[in-house]
Design an enzyme around this catalytic site. Structure first.
Site, PDB file in Angstrom:
ATOM      1  N   GLU A  33       1.018  -1.246   0.145  1.00 20.53           N
ATOM      2  CA  GLU A  33       0.107  -0.241  -0.105  1.00 20.53           C
ATOM      3  C   GLU A  33       0.814   1.548   0.212  1.00 20.53           C
ATOM      4  OE1 GLU A  33      -1.799   0.596   3.900  1.00 20.53           O
ATOM      5  OE2 GLU A  33      -3.429   2.077   2.406  1.00 20.53           O
ATOM      6  N   ARG A 257       5.791 -12.964   9.330  1.00 20.57           N
ATOM      7  CA  ARG A 257       6.528 -11.499   8.459  1.00 20.57           C
ATOM      8  C   ARG A 257       8.148 -11.469   9.326  1.00 20.57           C
ATOM      9  NH1 ARG A 257       2.286  -7.657   9.884  1.00 20.57           N
ATOM     10  NH2 ARG A 257       4.244  -6.349   9.012  1.00 20.57           N
ATOM     11  N   LYS A 267       5.142   0.621   9.990  1.00 21.82           N
ATOM     12  CA  LYS A 267       4.373   1.973   9.525  1.00 21.82           C
ATOM     13  C   LYS A 267       4.905   3.364  10.465  1.00 21.82           C
ATOM     14  CE  LYS A 267       3.767   0.324   4.500  1.00 21.82           C
ATOM     15  NZ  LYS A 267       3.070   0.601   3.668  1.00 21.82           N
TER      16      LYS A 267
END
Length: 552
Positions: A33, A257, A267
């Site tokens: 994104e 992850r 983020k």
RNA sequence: UGCCUGAUGGUGUAACGGUAGCACAACUGUUUUUGGUGCAGUUUGUCUUGGUUCGAAUCCAGGUCAGGCAACCA
């Protein structure tokens, strides 16, 4: 090498799909994104997706998952593209979920027509309440029973902009009692009268992740859609949409992850560090962002090597930061140009050197026989590191002290005869004598010393600035530490050394040269460095066995 | 008192019913004109209880622990 390595579970699946003839070629995708800069965690995903395609002879799309206009910006799109390229990967197609908005709208209409979606007028709070809890089934509402015709016209009106944000949503009609919360009539579309960085004001309704991602995969005919563990509960919905729409059956697979100690990977937190000024920018060399690591001097090769070594599995992991540093040293050791830089200098006068000055030769990289040599000017007045002299040396000290001998790298063996202090009691000048027959490369002195020091000739030296970086956080588990994560920022994460002097050869090197400053570490010119004012970022230190000895 | 994942040395990751291996870290020795590098070596591990089997890290059952799931985020 990599052929010998055993297959991870995703490679296993792919090789089976290929062997069984399910697919002739694979197509993967990297779907960020565009709401922030890429970090080392994304690097893992990039290396996985592009690496898979490379290994099995397929291709990879770069797709921007831009379905939330309020968070996304073109600046991020550009940085993401630059970072992926810098890492050394090429995508076959550049895609945007926003390019599929028309198609996605059609998909939604199809679902409504099949009686599988409905417009709900409830508020967010009401919907949350009606969804129940993991142990209590959800309850329906009157909107769930709207007719197909009614839903069709309401959804069209939503698209026309007849309602305001939050007034209505489109929901899938699945199962309000499902043990999987994501299947309890998930939202498909919401109203957002916001400007989109690509579609502008063409749309006021935007699809949710769950109604965009799988369909985008399917539209692009992605064979293996790889994402992280937290999307496991979404897989049922991913498959449901594809099945109800009867479109290309992309399959989702999940891996763990990347987590690393001494840093943060979210983020949201990275953005906070930037906006609140704890670091200078997204590409601050202390940031775990790709751009930060690039500016610090990490190489794409070393990051790829790191991603290779950490592996792919479903188990949650916390990787040691030192593994990344190992990979960086491993690569830099092979390619870095050796140079001498002295910081916090003290003057060394060689009393019996009466030649004035001479040019000595020093190898650029002992690991690389083809690396060549460079000239280094030598004279009777040198700078050496203050820490390389000890007035009262301890037992295992191999450096300089009264009556001790050391070699000056690529020059001569010297012996310390005396030293002078200033009024404050600091060592000001060290006096030594040299052994002419001990010249590097033609040493006939028969002398043996344990220590070798780096040095620069005082009158030839050029001033340089050294940015020395340490871990951004002082605790291993930043996310798990109590309180605000920013309390754990390492106050010494950056030390700027403005009292450093380098050999003149530095002026002849290009901006992107990788350096090893002898006995100090690996360095790389900062983006703000100029010939007039050389600024180097320390990429990573050398392993320092003496520092360890001192701690004992 | 739901559902979904997972559990192998300090950290990661292999072993696909048949010798628990590899890397990093740590430590020892050795080489070296970087206390760097290289080389050699050492230490440390299958969550637990049963079961199946000639044989289980692997298959089965129960337990324990850890993580995830109830955003108009992705």
């Amino acid at each position: 090498m990599s052929e010998e390595k055993s297959l991870n579970f995703i490679e296993e699946i792919i090789s089976q799909d290929l062997a069984s003839g399910k697919y002739e070629n694979i197509l993967t995708r990297f779907p960020p994104e565009p709401n922030g800069y890429l970090h080392i965690g994304h690097a893992k995903s990039i290396c996985l997706n592009f690496g898979l395609a490379k290994r099995f002879g397929g291709a990879t799309n770069l797709r921007f998952d831009d379905t939330n206009p309020t968070k996304e910006e073109t600046e991020y799109v550009d940085s993401i593209k630059a970072d992926v390229k810098w890492l050394g990967f090429e995508w076959v197609k550049e895609c945007y979920a926003s390019d599929y908005f028309d198609q996605l709208y059609e998909f939604a209409v199809q679902l409504i027509e099949k009686g599988l979606a409905y417009v709900d007028d409830s508020t967010a709070e009401q919907i949350a309440l009606q969804k129940g809890t993991p142990t209590v089934p959800g309850t329906g509402n009157e909107y769930r029973d709207r007719t197909v015709a009614e839903n069709l016209s309401l959804f069209a009106a939503m698209k026309e902009g007849k309602y305001n944000d939050g007034e209505k949503v489109l929901r899938a009609k699945i199962d309000l009692a499902s043990p999987n919360m994501h299947m309890r009539d998930p939202l498909l579309y919401r109203i957002k009268k916001a400007h989109h960085h690509r579609t502008g004001d063409a749309w006021c309704i935007y699809p949710m992740y769950d109604f965009a991602h799988g369909q985008s995969d399917s539209i692009e005919k992605i064979t293996h859609s790889i994402c992280t563990l937290e999307f496991i509960p979404h897989r049922a919905l991913y498959d449901w949409c594809i099945e109800q729409l009867a479109i290309f059956p992309s399959k989702q697979y999940e891996f763990a992850r990347l987590n690393m100690n001494y840093t943060v990977m979210s983020k949201r937190k990275l953005l906070q560090l930037v906006t609140e000024g704890h670091v200078s920018s997204w590409d601050d060399p202390r940031m775990p962002t790709i751009s930060g690591m690039r500016r610090r001097g990490y190489t794409p090769e070393s990051i790829r090597d790191f991603c290779d070594r950490i592996g792919i599995a479903k188990r949650e992991n916390i990787i040691d930061f030192s593994l990344l540093e190992f990979c960086v040293r491993e690569h830099l050791n092979k390619i870095a140009q050796r140079r001498m830089v002295v910081s916090n200098p003290v003057k060394l006068v060689i009393t019996n050197y009466d030649k004035g000055e001479e040019m000595l030769s020093s190898e650029n990289n002992p690991e690389d026989p083809t690396g060549g040599v460079r000239d280094v000017p030598f004279s009777n007045t040198l700078w050496i590191e203050r820490s390389d002299f000890m007035e009262e040396p301890t037992k295992k000290y191999f450096r300089l002290g009264p009556d001790l001998m050391v070699r000056l790298k690529s020059a001569y063996i010297i012996k310390c005869d005396s030293f002078e202090k200033d009024a404050a009691g600091n060592i000001e000048t060290i006096f030594a004598s040299y052994f002419p027959e001990s010249k590097s490369g033609s040493d006939t002195s028969g002398l043996h010393v344990k220590g070798t020091l780096h040095w620069v000739s005082a009158k030839h030296a050029i001033p340089v600035v050294l940015n020395e970086y340490d871990r951004l956080f002082s605790v291993e588990d930043v996310a798990g530490a109590e309180g605000d994560f920013k309390e754990y920022i390492n106050p010494n994460s950056l030390t700027t050394d403005t009292n450093a002097w380098g050999e003149p050869a530095l002026l002849n090197d290009t901006q992107d040269t990788r350096f090893q400053f002898l006995r100090k570490g690996y360095f790389y010119q900062d983006t703000k460095s100029t010939k007039e004012k050389l600024v180097f970022n320390r990429t990573v230190t050398l392993k320092d066995a003496w520092a360890k000895e001192q701690k004992k």
